[in-house]
Design a protein around this motif. Structure first.
Motif, mmCIF file in Angstrom:
data_model
loop_
_atom_site.group_PDB
_atom_site.id
_atom_site.type_symbol
_atom_site.label_atom_id
_atom_site.label_comp_id
_atom_site.label_asym_id
_atom_site.label_seq_id
_atom_site.Cartn_x
_atom_site.Cartn_y
_atom_site.Cartn_z
ATOM 1 N N ALA A 139 0.611 -1.255 0.079
ATOM 2 C CA ALA A 139 -0.016 -0.062 0.053
ATOM 3 C C ALA A 139 0.840 1.360 0.173
ATOM 4 O O ALA A 139 0.503 2.009 -0.665
ATOM 5 N N VAL A 140 1.986 1.231 0.800
ATOM 6 C CA VAL A 140 2.677 2.572 0.822
ATOM 7 C C VAL A 140 3.499 2.597 -0.318
ATOM 8 O O VAL A 140 3.748 3.795 -0.885
ATOM 9 N N LEU A 195 1.226 3.970 -2.810
ATOM 10 C CA LEU A 195 0.995 5.733 -2.527
ATOM 11 C C LEU A 195 2.204 6.627 -2.923
ATOM 12 O O LEU A 195 1.956 7.502 -3.487
ATOM 13 N N THR A 225 -9.025 4.322 -0.718
ATOM 14 C CA THR A 225 -8.311 4.733 0.570
ATOM 15 C C THR A 225 -8.436 3.648 1.462
ATOM 16 O O THR A 225 -8.200 3.717 2.801
ATOM 17 N N LEU A 237 -5.180 2.491 3.058
ATOM 18 C CA LEU A 237 -4.639 3.429 4.180
ATOM 19 C C LEU A 237 -5.403 3.758 5.292
ATOM 20 O O LEU A 237 -4.922 3.999 6.351
ATOM 21 N N LYS A 240 -3.812 3.321 8.948
ATOM 22 C CA LYS A 240 -4.129 4.222 9.983
ATOM 23 C C LYS A 240 -4.565 3.580 11.321
ATOM 24 O O LYS A 240 -4.065 4.000 12.314
ATOM 25 N N ILE A 299 4.659 7.440 4.436
ATOM 26 C CA ILE A 299 3.537 7.977 4.162
ATOM 27 C C ILE A 299 3.477 9.604 4.584
ATOM 28 O O ILE A 299 3.002 10.239 3.422
ATOM 29 N N CYS A 353 -6.439 10.670 -0.202
ATOM 30 C CA CYS A 353 -5.427 9.925 0.737
ATOM 31 C C CYS A 353 -5.258 10.851 2.135
ATOM 32 O O CYS A 353 -5.163 10.649 2.950
ATOM 33 N N TYR A 359 -5.974 10.091 5.802
ATOM 34 C CA TYR A 359 -4.734 9.765 6.786
ATOM 35 C C TYR A 359 -4.560 10.982 7.785
ATOM 36 O O TYR A 359 -4.438 10.663 8.925
#
Length: 1451
Positions: A1303-1304, A1307, A1315, A1318, A1322, A1359, A1394, A1398
Motif C-alpha cells: 500500500a505504501v 501511495l 483509500t 490507508l 491508520k 507516508i 488519501c 490519513y
C-alpha cells in the motif's frame, strides 16, 4: 426449467416464501387448489425431470404456442413496477392437475399429479449473489411487511424470468429493479442504461440493439467507452503501469438530460431515505470483509446516485474519500422537488453524518467519546462483533459482551431479537484478552472470519490471540484453541486415544521372521513406541516378555548320569518339567498385569487367547517332553486354575474404552469344553474392565445354570466388580442365591460349590463397598465364624470362606471406623477381636440361629472359636474398617505379643497380618525407614531373636529360638508390606531403599546357616511379600533393581519353590511393568481393599490350592490400578516425544509445597497430591494444567492414553534430535540477532517452522536470483519480514506486513485508487499508540506483535513524506479548492482523498461550522481544532491554507 409465478407471504424469520402459482411446461392447470387428501407415504419416483429426460417426455407433448410465461418481458424494465403480482394466467385445460405436494426439502418439493405420477421440482432461490442477498435482507428488514412482500415478489418475478440473468449480471438486474421501484427511469439514467443485463448464458432476453451490419458501428464503440468496465480499467494500476493514455469519450448522439425527475407513485419512493441508510450500513458491513471488494465497488455507485439525489453532501464526500476514482462529479442528478420530498418517510434512525465503522474504531483507539453505532440485527453481524470486541479489549469494558451493551450499539430493526449474544463460559477468565477470545468463540467467530477481516480491524483481535497463545488454559474448548493457533490444545480437546491410531502401525513394525513366534504370546499388542521412550537405554521390555511368555515349550535341561537308565532319565526329565510347569502356570497372572488395558479388539474377530503350553524341549535333540506319558503321577486338574488365569490375562488386555457388546462376549464362547476355564477367566476380566455390564441378563442366567464352577466364580466376581459400590439389587439377588446365609431360613438348600460361595461373598463385599449396609454387615460378621455343620457341611476349606467374609465385611464398612451408624448393637470391633484372639462362641443372633444349633459330627470344636480359621478374616476386617483412622485403641489390640508365653499362642504368619492391620490403621505413622520397620518388633524378639545378618546359631535354653525367629521375620514382612501399601505407586526413593535393603537381607538369610531355624518356607514367604511390597512402591516404573530380583527368583525352580511363590514373584514382575508402564497403583481406600484381596500374603502350595485364599481374587488388583502415564505427542508429526514437565506438589504435614522437574513420558504422582503441572519451555509451547480447579481434565487425558499434545517452538529441536540442546542453542543465537536480520538465510527457515506456506514464501520471494537490480531491496525486506514473523512466532502477521508495504509503495507511485488500505494502516498506527496497548506493553514489555520491529516507524515516515511532497508540489492548491467547495482537478482526486483520510480532515461543511475561516492566528486556530477533535499534525498542514498564509508549515 420450470417457470414460476409466486404469491409470497413473507416469513420474517426463516426467509422463505409460499408458492401461490407454479407453471410447469407440459402441466398447464387452471388453478392450484389443493385437494384435501393427505399425501401418501413417499414412494420411488417414476418420473424425474432432468436435462437428459425433459419433463415433456413424461407428461405428454405440448405445443410451444401455449407455453405462456406469467413473467413480464425483462427488457422493458421501466414498466416492471406496473405489473401486479396477483395477475392470473390462462393455461390450456388438460386432464392432468396437481393432486398434492409432498416431501419438501430446502427449495425442492414433489408434485403428486392426478394421473399417479410424481414430479420433483426445484423452486429457484430468491438470489444467488451474496451482495444481492444482503441488500434484499436489509431492505426487507426496514420496510413495512406488505411493502416488503410486494418488493420481493417484483424482484422474484424479474429474477426468475425464463432464461434469467447470469450470476455476473444479477447485481445489475437488482439495481435496475430496485431503482424502478423507487421511481427512477433507468432507461433515461446513463449509468443504469449501460448496465449489462444480458449475461453470457441468457439467450431468451432480447439483444440490446440490433446491429446494422456484421462489422459493427460507432455506437458499439461509444457503448464500450461509456461502460463501467472502461472507467474501472482506466483507473486501474495496470493501465498506469502500461502508460495507456486516457481516451476521450464522445458525447452520445442521444445525449441524456442533465437532470431527471422521479415518479413518486412507485412502490418504494416514500422509503428511499430508509433504503439508502440501510444500504449504507450494508456498505459499512461489507468493508469488514476483504473478500467483498468487488461488491463494495458496485454498491458505492448506487449509493452515490441516491446521496446526490437526496442532496446529502456529507455522504457524497464520504464516498469520495473511500473511492476517489469511482465517484465523479459529472454524473446525472435526478431532481426530487419539495412536494415529492413530503411523500418521503424520514426514519428516526437516519443520521446526517454517515456512520463509519473505521471512524468509530479510530475514535475508540484514540480514546475519544463515541456514539452508539447503528446496527442491523442478523445482517450487520460483523459490525456488531468488531464494535463489541474493541469496546471490550481497547476500552476495557467487560460489560460490553453482556446483554447490557446498548451504549455501544444502536439497533434500528424491529422485533424481539436479543441485542448481542450473552457471554457464557465455564472456565475462569483472568484477562481481557482471554475474555475476548472466549466470547468470540461463543458467538461463532473462526479463523476463517479473522483472515477475511481487514488487517487494521483485525489487529486488536490478533493481539489478544497472541497474548492468549502464550498463556492458555488447558481446559479451554477446542474452538478457542483453534482460534488462538494452539494446535496442540485444539487436538487435545478433540482427539481420543493414541493407541487406537497407532496399533496398526506398531504391529507392522514387528519383523516378519519373529511375527509367527511372538504372535501367540499375548504381549504383541503393547505400544512399543511409547515403551521405547520410557525405557530407551536397554532391552528390559523384551526381557519381561521373555520371562512372562507361557505359549512356548520350556527348556528341560537334565544331564543323564551314567548309572541312570533311559526310563529313569525320562522320568527325571518329566519330574523336572513338572517343577517347571509350576512356574509356567503362575505366569499368566503377571502377564495380565503387564498387558493391562493395552488392546482394542476388532468386534468381528474373536479375542486371541494365547495357549498355555505345559510341554518341554530337551536338548540337544530338542525332543518333546510331555506330562501325559504316564511315567509319573501328575495331579488331576493341575492346569485348571492356570487356564482360568490365562483367560483373565487375555481378557484384561481389552481397554475399558473398547467398543464391544453382549453379542461379541457370547461370540467368544469356545466350542470345546477344555477351554471353558479360560472363558470363565475371560468373563471375570470383562467384569474388571467394566464391559460385563453390557452382557444381557439372559446370557448371565444361561452361564450360571450350566453349573460350571469356574464360570460361576468368574461371572459372579466379574459382575460384582463391574457394579462396585452400587448396591445394585439385581446383582444382590444373583449373589444371594449362592450364599446360604442370605437366603430365607425355610428356603431349599442349594448345592452350591464352596469356591462359588467364597466368590459370591466377596461379590457382596464389592457391590456394597463403603455403604455400611447393616444387614449385609451383620450376616458377614456371623459368617466369619460360621461353625461346621452336621453331615460334613461347611467343613472343607473353611479358612477361605472365613477370610472372604472378613474381607467382604471390611469392604462394606470400609474406612468408616467408629462411625458405623446403626450398628452399635452388633459390637462389630469386639466381635472381630474375639474372632482374632479366640474365646467362647457367642449365641448366634438372627434368623440363621437354628442352623447352627446342631454341631458337626466330625469336627469337635465345642463352643470355642477356632482362631486358626477366623483370625485372618477378622484381622483384615478390623484393618479395613479402621483404615487410615489412626485409632490407637483398636491398633493396640493388634500389637504383637511382647512375652514368650503369649507368642506361643499366635501363629507366626498371623503376626504378619496383625502387624499389617495395625500399620494400616495407623496410616499416618508409617515412615519409610528401617527404624520405623524395626519399631514394630516387640522388645523380647529384638533382644533374643536371630539377626537377619547372623551367621551362627545363638544358644538359649529358656526361649524357643524357632518361635522368635519366625515371629521376627513375619513381623518385619508385615511392616514392609504396610510400607508398600502406604507408598504404592509413588516411586518413593526412601521407601524403595528401605524395602530393597530388607529384600536383600532375606535373600542372604536363605543361604545362611540360620535359615533352618526360621524355616525355608517362612523365609520364602517373607521374601515374596518383600518383593510384592517393592513392586507396589515402584508399580509401573520398570525399576531395574527390582527387575533383577524378579529375574533371579524366576530362575529358582527347585526345592521349596512351589506354585504360590512363583505366583507372587511374577505378580511382582507384572506390577513393576503394570500396563506396559502406563498404569500405577492408587492408595485410595477402595484400592487398598482390592490390593489386600489380591496380595493376601498366604500363597497357594499347588495350582489347585484354594484352602486359605481363593486364587481368583489375585486379579482384583485391577480395581487399584489407575492410568497415570503422561505421554507428550508432537502435534505436527503425531509421534510421542520427550518433553520437560514441572510438577508442583501441594503442601502437606510432612513437606512444604515443592516443585519437581520430570522428563515425560513419565508416571505422575497421585493427582490429589498435585497442585499443577506445567509443560516447560523453551523447546515447547508452555501449557499449564491447574489441578486446584479440579482433576477431571487431567483424569480425562490420562484415561485416553495419557496423550498430551505439545508443539515445538520456533528454532527448537526435539530432545530426541538434540538431547543436549546444542543445536537448539545455535538456532537461538540466530533468533536474538535482530539487528542482523539481513544475514538470515531463507534455507534456515526449516529450523523455525514446519508451515509449508512459509517454505513456499521463502522459496519464491526471499531467494536471490541473477540480475536482481532494484528487486534486491524488496528481497531484503521480505527476508527480514519473514525472519521476524517466524522468530516471534506470529506468521499470521506476514500478510499484514506485505499489505502495508504494498500500500505504501502504491501511495509513493500515486496509484492508490481506493483509500481502504490507508485506513487500515491508520488503524494499525493508532492501535500501537493507544493507551490500552501502551499499558499492556508496560506490564509485559517482552511481548507484542511488532515489538522488535522498525517496520512501522519506517512505513509511517514514508507516508508522511509522500503526502507532504504532494502537498508541496501543488497539492495545496487542490486541497484549497476542496475546502472552498470548488471543482478539483481529476488527476489529483486520489491523492487528495488519501491526504484527507490519513490526516483525519473534516468535511468542508464541518470545518465551516467550526468557524475556522475567520481565524487570524495559529493559536486561535489551535483552540478551535481542539474542539473539533482534529490531530495537531493535520492542523500544521492546513494552517497555511486556513490563515491564507503562503508560507507552508509542513514539518
Amino acid at each position: 426449467m420450470l417457470s414460476l409465478s409466486l404469491c409470497m407471504e413473507k416469513c420474517w424469520t426463516l426467509q422463505f416464501v409460499c408458492v401461490g402459482k407454479v407453471f410447469i411446461p407440459g402441466l398447464p392447470a387452471p388453478s392450484l387448489t389443493m385437494s384435501n387428501q393427505m399425501p401418501r407415504p413417499s414412494t420411488p419416483l417414476d418420473s424425474v425431470s432432468t436435462p437428459s429426460k425433459p419433463l415433456n417426455k413424461h407428461l405428454g407433448p405440448l405445443e410451444e404456442g401455449v407455453l405462456l410465461s406469467p413473467v413480464p418481458e425483462l427488457r422493458d424494465s421501466a414498466k416492471l413496477h406496473d405489473s401486479t403480482y396477483v395477475e392470473d394466467c390462462t393455461f390450456q385445460q388438460l386432464g392432468t392437475f396437481i393432486h398434492a405436494l409432498r416431501d419438501p426439502v430446502h427449495n425442492r418439493i414433489t408434485l403428486e399429479l392426478s394421473n399417479n405420477t410424481m414430479v420433483r421440482v426445484a423452486i429457484p432461490e430468491i438470489a444467488t449473489s451474496e451482495l444481492v442477498k444482503r441488500c434484499l435482507q436489509g431492505v426487507k428488514a426496514i420496510l413495512p411487511k406488505e411493502i416488503a412482500v410486494q418488493m420481493l415478489v417484483k424482484w422474484y418475478n424479474a429474477y426468475n424470468a425464463p432464461g434469467g440473468p447470469s450470476y455476473h449480471s444479477e447485481w445489475n438486474l437488482f439495481v435496475t429493479c430496485l431503482m424502478n421501484m423507487m421511481g427512477y427511469n433507468t432507461e433515461r439514467l446513463s449509468w443504469t442504461r449501460n448496465l449489462d443485463l444480458e449475461g453470457s448464458l441468457s439467450p431468451v432476453i432480447a439483444p440490446k440493439k440490433a446491429r446494422p451490419s456484421e462489422t459493427g458501428s460507432d455506437e458499439d464503440w461509444e457503448y464500450l467507452l461509456n461502460s463501467d468496465y472502461h472507467r474501472n480499467f482506466e483507473s486501474h494500476p495496470v493501465a498506469k503501469a502500461l502508460r495507456l493514455d486516457p481516451l476521450d469519450v464522445l458525447a452520445p448522439k442521444d445525449d441524456f438530460p442533465r437532470s431527471l425527475s422521479l415518479d413518486s407513485s412507485t412502490l418504494l419512493f416514500p422509503h428511499i431515505p430508509a433504503i439508502f441508510f440501510v444500504l449504507h450500513l450494508i456498505y459499512e458491513e461489507l468493508k469488514l470483509n476483504s473478500l467483498m471488494g468487488e461488491g463494495i465497488r458496485s454498491l458505492v455507485v448506487l449509493l452515490v446516485q441516491l446521496a446526490r439525489d437526496l442532496k446529502l453532501e456529507a455522504y457524497i464526500d464520504y464516498y469520495y474519500r473511500d473511492y476517489p476514482a469511482l465517484v465523479k462529479t459529472s454524473r446525472q442528478t435526478c431532481i426530487i422537488d419539495q412536494v415529492q420530498t413530503g411523500f418521503m418517510h424520514h426514519p428516526t434512525f437516519f443520521s446526517a453524518e454517515p456512520p463509519s465503522i473505521f471512524q468509530w474504531l479510530s475514535s475508540c483507539l484514540k480514546g475519544e467519546a463515541v456514539q452508539p453505532y447503528p446496527y442491523l440485527s442478523r445482517i450487520c453481524e460483523r459490525s456488531k462483533l468488531v464494535v463489541l470486541s474493541v469496546a471490550l479489549y481497547i476500552l476495557g469494558d467487560e460489560s460490553a459482551v453482556s446483554n447490557e451493551a446498548s451504549h455501544y450499539l444502536y439497533k434500528i430493526t424491529s422485533g424481539n431479537d436479543a441485542l448481542v449474544c450473552s457471554f457464557r463460559h465455564s472456565t475462569s477468565v483472568s484477562s481481557l484478552a482471554e475474555k475476548l477470545v472466549i466470547w468470540m468463540t461463543n458467538v461463532g467467530f473462526t479463523l476463517r472470519d479473522l483472515e477475511s477481516l481487514p488487517f487494521g480491524v483485525a489487529l486488536p483481535i490478533r493481539d489478544a490471540i497472541y497474548y492468549c497463545r502464550e498463556q492458555p488454559a488447558s481446559d479451554w474448548p477446542e474452538a478457542v484453541c483453534v482460534l488462538i493457533g494452539r494446535q496442540d490444545l485444539s487436538k487435545q480437546a478433540c482427539e481420543g486415544n493414541l493407541q487406537k491410531g497407532k496399533s496398526v502401525m506398531l504391529s507392522s513394525d514387528i519383523p516378519s521372521g519373529t511375527e509367527s513366534e511372538e504372535d501367540e504370546d499375548g504381549m504383541n499388542d503393547m505400544n512399543e513406541e511409547v515403551m521405547s521412550l520410557i525405557w530407551s537405554e536397554d532391552l528390559r521390555v523384551q526381557e519381561v516378555r521373555r520371562l512372562l511368555q507361557s505359549a512356548r515349550p520350556v527348556r528341560v535341561n537334565v544331564v543323564q548320569m551314567p548309572e541312570a537308565s533311559d526310563h529313569e532319565y525320562i522320568e527325571e526329565k518329566e519330574n523336572r518339567l513338572l517343577q517347571l510347569c509350576q512356574r509356567t502356570m503362575a505366569l499368566p497372572v503377571g502377564r495380565g498385569m503387564f498387558t493391562l488395558f493395552s488392546y482394542h479388539p476388532v468386534p468381528t474377530e474373536q479375542l486371541p487367547i494365547p495357549k498355555l503350553n505345559l510341554t518341554g524341549r530337551a536338548p540337544p535333540r530338542n525332543t518333546t517332553v510331555d506330562l501325559n506319558s504316564g511315567n509319573i503321577d501328575v495331579p488331576p486338574n493341575m492346569a485348571c486354575w492356570a487356564s482360568f488365569h490365562n483367560g483373565v490375562a487375555a481378557g484384561l488386555k481389552i481397554a475399558p474404552a473398547s467398543q464391544i457388546d453382549s453379542a461379541w462376549i457370547v461370540y467368544n464362547k469356545p466350542k470345546i469344553a477344555e477351554l471353558a476355564n479360560e472363558y470363565a477367566g475371560f468373563l471375570m476380566a470383562l467384569g474388571l474392565n467394566g464391559h460385563l455390564t453390557k452382557l444381557a441378563t439372559l446370557n448371565i442366567h444361561d452361564y450360571l445354570t450350566k453349573g460350571h464352577e469356574m464360570t460361576s466364580i468368574g461371572l459372579l466376581l466379574g459382575v460384582s466388580a463391574a457394579k462396585l459400590g452400587t448396591m445394585d439389587m439385581a446383582i444382590t439377588r444373583l449373589l444371594s442365591i449362592h450364599i446360604p446365609a442370605l437366603l430365607p431360613p425355610t428356603s431349599t438348600e442349594l448345592d452350591v460349590p464352596h469356591n462359588v460361595q467364597v466368590a459370591a461373598v466377596i461379590g457382596i463385599g464389592l457391590v456394597y463397598q463403603g455403604t455400611a449396609h447393616r444387614h449385609t454387615a451383620e450376616v458377614l460378621l456371623a459368617e466369619i465364624g460360621r461353625p461346621p455343620g452336621p453331615e460334613m457341611e461347611y467343613c472343607t476349606d473353611r479358612e477361605s470362606y472365613s477370610l472372604a467374609s472378613g474381607l467382604a465385611l471390611g469392604m462394606v464398612c470400609l474406612g468408616h471406623g467408629s462411625n458405623l451408624i446403626g450398628m452399635s448393637d452388633l459390637n462389630v470391633p469386639e466381635q472381630l477381636y474375639q474372632y482374632m484372639v479366640g474365646g467362647h462362641r457367642r449365641f448366634q443372633a438372627g434368623m440363621h440361629r437354628e442352623k447352627h444349633k446342631s454341631p458337626s459330627y466330625q469336627i469337635k470344636e465345642g463352643d470355642t472359636i477356632n482362631v486358626d480359621v477366623t483370625c485372618p478374616g477378622a484381622t483384615l476386617a478390623l484393618a479395613m474398617i479402621y483404615l487410615k483412622t489412626n485409632n490407637r485403641s483398636i491398633a493396640d489390640w493388634l500389637q504383637a505379643p511382647d512375652t514368650m508365653y503369649l507368642l506361643d499362642f499366635v501363629k507366626p504368619e498371623f503376626l504378619l497380618l496383625r502387624t499389617l492391620a495395625r500399620c494400616l490403621i495407623l496410616w499416618d505413622d508409617i515412615l519409610p525407614n528401617s527404624k520405623w520397620v524395626n519399631s514394630n518388633v516387640p522388645q523380647i524378639i529384638r533382644e533374643n531373636s536371630i539377626s537377619l545378618h547372623a551367621t551362627e546359631l545363638p544358644s538359649s535354653e529358656d526361649l524357643s529360638l524357632e518361635t522368635l525367629a519366625q515371629a521376627h521375620v513375619y513381623i518385619i514382612a508385615g511392616a514392609c508390606l504396610s510400607l508398600g501399601f502406604r507408598f504404592a505407586g509413588s516411586e518413593n526413593l526412601a521407601a524403595f531403599k528401605c524395602l530393597y535393603k530388607y529384600a536383600t537381607d532375606f535373600l542372604k538369610c536363605l543361604s545362611a546357616p540360620t535359615a533352618s531355624i526360621t524355616g525355608h518356607y517362612n523365609l520364602e514367604t517373607c521374601l515374596s511379600v518383600l518383593l510384592l511390597s517393592l513392586a507396589m512402591v515402584m508399580a509401573g516404573s520398570g525399576n531395574l533393581k527390582v527387575l533383577q530380583l524378579c529375574r533371579f527368583m524366576h530362575k529358582k525352580t527347585g526345592g521349596e519353590m512351589n506354585y504360590g511363590f512363583h505366583l507372587a514373584h511374577h505378580m511382582a514382575l507384572g506390577l513393576l511393568f503394570l500396563g506396559g508402564g502406563r498404569y500405577s497403583l492408587s492408595t485410595s481406600n477402595s484400592s487398598i481393599a482390592a490390593l489386600l484381596c489380591a496380595l493376601y500374603p498366604h500363597f497357594p502350595v499347588h495350582s489347585t490350592d484354594n484352602r486359605y485364599h481363593l486364587q481368583a481374587l489375585r486379579h482384583l488388583y485391577v480395581l487399584a490400578a489407575e492410568p497415570r502415564l503422561l505421554t507428550p505427542v508432537d502435534v505436527d508429526s503425531n509421534t510421542p516425544c520427550y518433553a520437560l514437565i514441572e510438577v508442583t506438589y501441594k503442601g502437606t504435614q510432612w513437606y512444604a509445597e515443592a516443585t519437581e522437574e520430570l522428563m515425560a513420558p513419565t508416571l505422575l504422582p497421585e493427582l490429589h497430591l498435585l497442585k499443577q503441572i506445567r509443560v516447560k519451555g523453551p523447546r515447547y509451547w508452555e501449557l499449564l494444567i491447574d489441578l486446584s480447579k479440579g482433576t477431571n481434565h487431567l483424569k480425562s487425558i490420562l484415561s485416553k492414553g495419557g496423550v498430551l499434545y505439545v508443539k515445538l517452538r520456533a528454532g527448537q529441536l526435539s530432545y530426541k534430535e538434540d538431547p543436549m540442546g546444542w543445536r537448539s542453542l545455535l538456532a537461538q543465537t540466530v533468533t536474538h540477532r535482530n539487528s542482523e536480520a539481513r544475514a538470515f538465510k531463507p534455507e534456515a527457515i526449516s529450523a523455525f517452522t514446519s508451515d509449508p506456506a512459509l517454505f513456499s514464501f521463502a522459496d519464491y520471494f526471499c531467494k536471490p536470483t541473477v540480475n536482481m537490480g532494484q528487486k534486491q531491496e524488496i528481497l531484503d525486506l521480505f527476508s527480514s519480514i519473514l525472519y521476524e514473523c517466524v522468530t516471534q512466532e506470529n506468521p499470521e502477521m506476514l500478510p499484514t506486513y506485505i499489505a502495508i508495504d504494498q500500500a505504501v509503495r502504491r501511495l509513493e507511485r500515486r496509484e492508490m485508487s481506493e483509500t481502504f488500505e490507508l485506513w487500515q494502516i491508520k488503524l494499525v498506527l493508532e492501535f500501537f499508540s493507544s493507551r490500552s496497548h501502551q499499558e499492556r506493553m508496560t506490564r509485559n514489555p517482552n511481548r507484542g506483535l511488532f515489538m522488535n520491529s522498525e517496520f512501522l516507524p519506517v512505513m509511517k515516515c514514508t507516508i508522511d513524506n509522500t503526502l507532504d511532497q504532494w502537498l508541496q508540489a501543488g497539492g495545496d492548491v487542490c486541497l484549497h479548492s476542496y475546502l472552498s467547495g470548488q471543482p478539483t482537478e481529476e488527476s489529483q482526486l486520489s491523492m487528495l482523498a488519501c491526504f484527507l483520510i490519513y490526516h483525519s480532515v473534516l468535511t468542508p461543511g464541518q470545518l465551516a461550522a467550526g468557524g475556522l475561516e475567520g481565524s487570524t492566528n495559529f493559536s486561535e486556530l489551535l483552540l478551535k481544532f481542539k474542539q473539533l477533535n482534529m490531530p495537531v499534525r493535520a492542523l500544521l498542514r492546513l494552517a497555511p491554507l486556513l490563515l491564507r498564509n503562503p508560507q507552508s508549515m509542513v514539518l
